[in-house]
Motif scaffolding. Structure first.
Motif, PDB file in Angstrom:
ATOM      1  N   ILE A  43       0.856  -1.187   0.000  1.00 37.55           N
ATOM      2  CA  ILE A  43       0.000   0.000   0.000  1.00 37.55           C
ATOM      3  C   ILE A  43       0.892   1.237   0.000  1.00 37.55           C
ATOM      4  O   ILE A  43       1.706   1.433   0.915  1.00 37.55           O
ATOM      5  N   LYS A  44       0.768   2.029  -1.022  1.00 36.63           N
ATOM      6  CA  LYS A  44       1.530   3.275  -1.096  1.00 36.63           C
ATOM      7  C   LYS A  44       0.754   4.338  -0.339  1.00 36.63           C
ATOM      8  O   LYS A  44      -0.285   4.830  -0.812  1.00 36.63           O
ATOM      9  N   LEU A  45       1.239   4.681   0.849  1.00 35.41           N
ATOM     10  CA  LEU A  45       0.517   5.602   1.721  1.00 35.41           C
ATOM     11  C   LEU A  45       0.552   7.028   1.204  1.00 35.41           C
ATOM     12  O   LEU A  45      -0.439   7.760   1.293  1.00 35.41           O
ATOM     13  N   ASN A  46       1.697   7.433   0.667  1.00 37.84           N
ATOM     14  CA  ASN A  46       1.849   8.757   0.062  1.00 37.84           C
ATOM     15  C   ASN A  46       3.091   8.717  -0.814  1.00 37.84           C
ATOM     16  O   ASN A  46       3.560   7.637  -1.172  1.00 37.84           O
ATOM     17  N   ASP A  47       3.633   9.873  -1.163  1.00 39.76           N
ATOM     18  CA  ASP A  47       4.801   9.908  -2.045  1.00 39.76           C
ATOM     19  C   ASP A  47       6.059   9.379  -1.373  1.00 39.76           C
ATOM     20  O   ASP A  47       7.078   9.163  -2.042  1.00 39.76           O
ATOM     21  N   ILE A  48       6.021   9.199  -0.069  1.00 38.80           N
ATOM     22  CA  ILE A  48       7.221   8.772   0.664  1.00 38.80           C
ATOM     23  C   ILE A  48       7.088   7.355   1.206  1.00 38.80           C
ATOM     24  O   ILE A  48       7.975   6.512   1.017  1.00 38.80           O
ATOM     25  N   PHE A  49       5.990   7.052   1.859  1.00 40.50           N
ATOM     26  CA  PHE A  49       5.880   5.808   2.621  1.00 40.50           C
ATOM     27  C   PHE A  49       5.081   4.740   1.859  1.00 40.50           C
ATOM     28  O   PHE A  49       4.031   5.021   1.274  1.00 40.50           O
TER      29      PHE A  49
END
Length: 616
Positions: free
Chosen positions: A363-369
Motif C-alpha cells: 500500500i503506497k501511503l503517500n509519495d514517501i511511505f
C-alpha cells in the motif's frame, strides 16, 4: 548400484544439439508487459548473465563466495558445499529455480554442482527470513533465486572448454570441463534451447596436513554431467508456455577428513522438470503464473561393504497472481501443493504432503511511505504454522529507509523425522523451528559512493539438534543473532566497477539447561565476512579481481577451539573475441592460502584455469 544403464533417455539432451529445426528470419518477439515493483522490503543482491560469465567461476558456490557469502565446503569441485547467510545454513537457505523451490525434501539442502552456471540469466541473493516471493515457502536465512536463460532470436551455438591445474607435478592437468549450447527457433513464436556440460575433476591438490607435512589429496575424484532442455512458445501479448528439464548425474569419491582412511563412493542423479503457463499482463492489470514440477533426487552411497539408497520424488503444483492495476495498492497471492515420496535405506518408505498459501499486500501511503504486509500459512503432515511479516519503506531523493519484522519457521526434514542407522533414529514428534527477526536498512543513492547498511537481529528457538545421549534429534536450543551488513558499489571512469560487502555477526546460544554452551557462540559461524571485487572493462579485455575474508569460527558450541581466519584472492581475464573465440584464464587462491572451510577438510591451494569460449 550403477543406475547409469537405466537412463538411455538422458542422451536425448545431447542428441538435441544436432536438431536442425526450421526457423524464421527477422522475427520480433511478442512484446511482454510486466509490472516491476521497485519498492521492496528486502536486502537483495542481483547478478546478471554478463557479470556471471565474465568471472568464469567453476561453480555457483564460488560465485556466491565472491559476493561475501560464507561457504561451508568439504572439498573441491563436486563435493558438498553449502552457503551460509546471516549465520544460517543448509535447509534454512532456500533455492528457487524458475519459480520452483528445489531444496531436497530428505536433507533440506540443494546440490549446487547440479546447476550449470552457464545456464543462469539472473541470480538474486535475498538475505533475511520469510521473503516476499510466493514461491519460496518461507525461508529463515535467505533465498537464492535462479532464473535460467530463455529464448534468443535466430540460431546460436556456443561452446566453453576448460582445463585446470593445481600445480601438482604428479598430475599437471587436474580438471577438464566441456560445455555445449544450442538454441534456435521452431517457428515465429516457438523456441528451443539446450545445453550440456561434462566435468572430470581429479581434485588431487596438495595440502599441508595436521603434522605440517605436504600431502596429495586422495580419493576425491568427481565425474559429472548436466543438461538442460527447454521449449518455449508465445501465444501473443507476452503470454507463453514453457517446458524446462534440468538433468544431472554424478559419480563422486568422498574422501572424508584428512587424517583418516575413510572414503566412499556417491552416485547422484537428479531431474527437475518444470512446466509452466504464464500470463505476464492481463489487460495491464494482473500477472498469472502457474507451474507443475517433478523433482527427482536419487543418491546411492557405498562405503566398504555397506550400500544405501535414497530416492526422493517430489511433485509441486503452484499458482500465483499479481494484481497491480490499482493506483496505490498492489497484491500478490499464491498457493502451492507438494507431495513427496521417499524410499530410503535409512529412512524407510514415507509420503509427505505440504500446503502453502501466501499473500503480499503493498500500500503506497503517500509519495514517501509504502507499507508491505506478506502473510503465509504452511502445513506439513501434522505441523502447521502461520508466518507473518510487515515492513515499511520511506523513499527520499538520496536515501531510503526500510524497516521490517517477520516470523521465521523451519519444518523438520525427512531425515530428522525418520532416519535409522549408526545407533541413531529420527523423531516423528519434532515441531518446527521458529523465531522472530527484524531488519533495518539504510540505502544511500545519488551519492559519491552509493552504499547500504543493514542491521539485523533474530531470536530463534526449538532448534533441531541430534542428542548424542538419546540418539535422536530434539528441539533443544535457542539462540540470539545480531549483525551489521554493509555494501557499496561504484563505477569510475566508465571502465572500473568496485564492489564491497562486509558483515559482522554476533550470536549467542540461550539454552540455560546446558551450562557448557550457554551464552557461547554458535559453531562454524564467523564473526566477520567480507568480499571486495574490482572489474576493469577495456576494448581488448575484461579483468576481474576478487578478495574474500572469512573470520574466526569455533569448531564446537563449547567454544574451546577455533579455525583460523583466511583470505582468498582470485582473478580472471577475458580477452577480446577473436572471430568466434573468446580466450580467458582464471587464477584461484593466488596467495596459496592453507585453509579449511569445514574442520579437517583441506581445501585447494593456488590453481589456474585456462579456457576458451566459442560463440556463433
Amino acid at each position: 548400484m550403477n543406475f547409469y544403464k537405466k537412463l538411455p533417455l538422458a542422451f536425448l539432451f545431447f542428441l538435441s544439439i544436432f536438431i536442425n529445426p526450421l526457423f524464421a528470419q527477422e522475427i520480433i518477439l511478442p512484446s511482454i508487459t510486466t509490472y516491476i515493483d521497485d519498492t521492496e522490503i528486502e536486502q537483495k543482491t542481483v547478478l546478471l548473465a554478463d557479470e556471471i560469465q565474465q568471472r568464469h567461476t567453476e561453480s555457483l558456490t564460488a560465485l556466491l563466495q565472491s559476493e561475501g557469502i560464507q561457504i561451508l565446503a568439504y572439498g573441491a569441485y563436486g563435493l558438498q558445499q553449502t552457503p551460509s547467510i546471516h549465520g544460517f545454513t543448509d535447509e534454512t537457505v532456500r533455492v528457487v529455480i524458475d519459480g520452483v523451490c528445489v531444496n531436497n525434501a530428505q536433507y533440506g539442502t540443494f546440490d549446487f554442482s547440479s546447476i550449470n552456471i552457464n545456464d543462469i540469466e539472473r541470480l538474486e541473493i535475498v538475505k533475511g527470513g520469510f521473503t516476499e516471493g510466493v514461491c519460496d515457502e518461507g525461508s529463515v536465512g535467505g533465498v537464492i533465486y535462479i532464473t535460467t536463460k530463455k529464448q534468443q532470436l535466430g540460431t546460436h551455438f556456443n561452446s566453453d572448454s576448460q582445463i585446470r591445474t593445481f600445480f601438482n607435478a604428479s598430475l599437471p592437468l587436474d580438471t577438464f570441463s566441456q560445455n555445449l549450447g544450442f538454441s534456435s527457433q521452431l517457428g515465429d513464436n516457438s523456441f528451443i534451447k539446450t545445453t550440456a556440460k561434462g566435468t572430470w575433476a581429479n581434485n588431487r591438490f596438495l595440502f599441508k596436513n595436521y603434522k605440517d607435512l605436504i600431502y596429495e589429496r586422495q580419493n576425491s575424484e568427481v565425474k559429472d554431467a548436466n543438461a538442460n532442455l527447454q521449449f518455449l512458445h508465445y501465444f501473443g501479448n507476452g503470454n507463453y508456455f514453457s517446458a524446462n528439464d534440468l538433468f544431472y548425474i554424478g559419480d563422486k569419491n568422498v574422501p572424508g577428513v584428512e587424517n583418516t582412511s575413510f572414503k566412499g563412493n556417491q552416485q547422484d542423479l537428479s531431474n527437475k522438470m518444470i512446466l509452466s503457463v504464464n500470463f505476464p499482463a492481463i489487460k495491464d492489470f494482473a500477472r498469472l503464473e502457474n507451474s507443475f514440477a517433478w523433482i527427482c533426487d536419487n543418491r546411492d552411497y557405498e562405503e566398504n561393504v555397506d550400500i544405501s539408497h535414497h530416492h526422493v520424488n517430489s511433485f509441486k503444483l503452484s499458482s500465483s497472481a499479481q494484481i497491480y492495476g490499482w493506483k496505490n495498492v498492489s497484491q500478490s497471492i499464491g498457493v502451492s501443493l507438494d507431495y513427496t515420496d521417499l524410499k530410503s535405506t535409512n529412512d524407510g518408505n514415507h509420503n509427505q504432503f505440504s500446503f502453502t498459501a501466501k499473500e503480499t499486500s503493498k500500500i503506497k501511503l503517500n509519495d514517501i511511505f509504502t507499507l508491505s504486509i506478506p502473510l503465509a500459512v504452511k502445513s506439513c503432515n501434522s505441523n502447521f504454522a502461520f508466518i507473518p511479516k510487515a515492513g515499511i519503506t520511506a523513499e527520499f531523493s538520496k536515501v531510503n529507509f526500510i524497516l521490517d519484522a517477520y516470523r521465521m519457521i523451519q519444518f523438520p526434514n525427512m531425515d530428522d523425522l525418520y532416519w535409522t542407522g549408526g545407533g541413531f533414529h529420527g523423531n516423528p514428534k519434532l515441531i518446527p523451528e521458529s523465531g522472530w527477526g527484524a531488519d533495518f536498512n539504510v540505502n544511500v543513492h545519488h551519492f559519491i559512493v552509493p552504499f547500504s547498511i543493514c542491521i539485523f537481529t533474530n531470536y530463534y528457538k526449538n532448534k533441531i539438534q541430534w542428542n548424542l545421549s538419546s540418539g535422536q534429534p530434539e528441539n533443544l536450543s535457542s539462540a540470539f543473532y545480531l549483525g551489521v551488513d554493509f555494501s557499496a558499489k561504484k563505477t569510475l571512469f566508465d571502465f572500473l566497477s568496485l564492489k564491497l560487502n562486509v558483515e559482522y555477526l554476533y550470536n549467542q546460544l540461550l539454552d540455560s539447561s546446558n551450562e557448557l554452551t550457554y551464552k557461547k557462540r554458535i559453531m562454524w559461524t564467523p564473526d566477520f565476512t567480507a568480499a571486495f571485487s574490482a572489474s576493469f572493462t577495456f576494448d581488448f579485455l575484461n579483468w576481474n579481481i576478487e578478495a574474500s575474508y572469512v573470520g574466526k569460527r569455533y569448531t564446537s558450541n563449547l567454544n574451546l577451539y577455533y579455525m583460523d581466519p583466511y583470505v582468498l584472492l582470485n582473478s580472471s581475464l577475458e580477452f577480446t573475441k577473436i572471430k568466434w573465440i573468446i580466450p580467458y584464464l582464471r587464477a584461484d587462491n593466488i596467495l596459496n592460502t592453507d585453509y579449511e572451510a569445514a574442520e579437517d577438510y583441506p581445501m585447494p591451494g593456488i590453481s589456474l584455469t585456462l579456457g576458451a569460449k566459442l560463440a556463433k
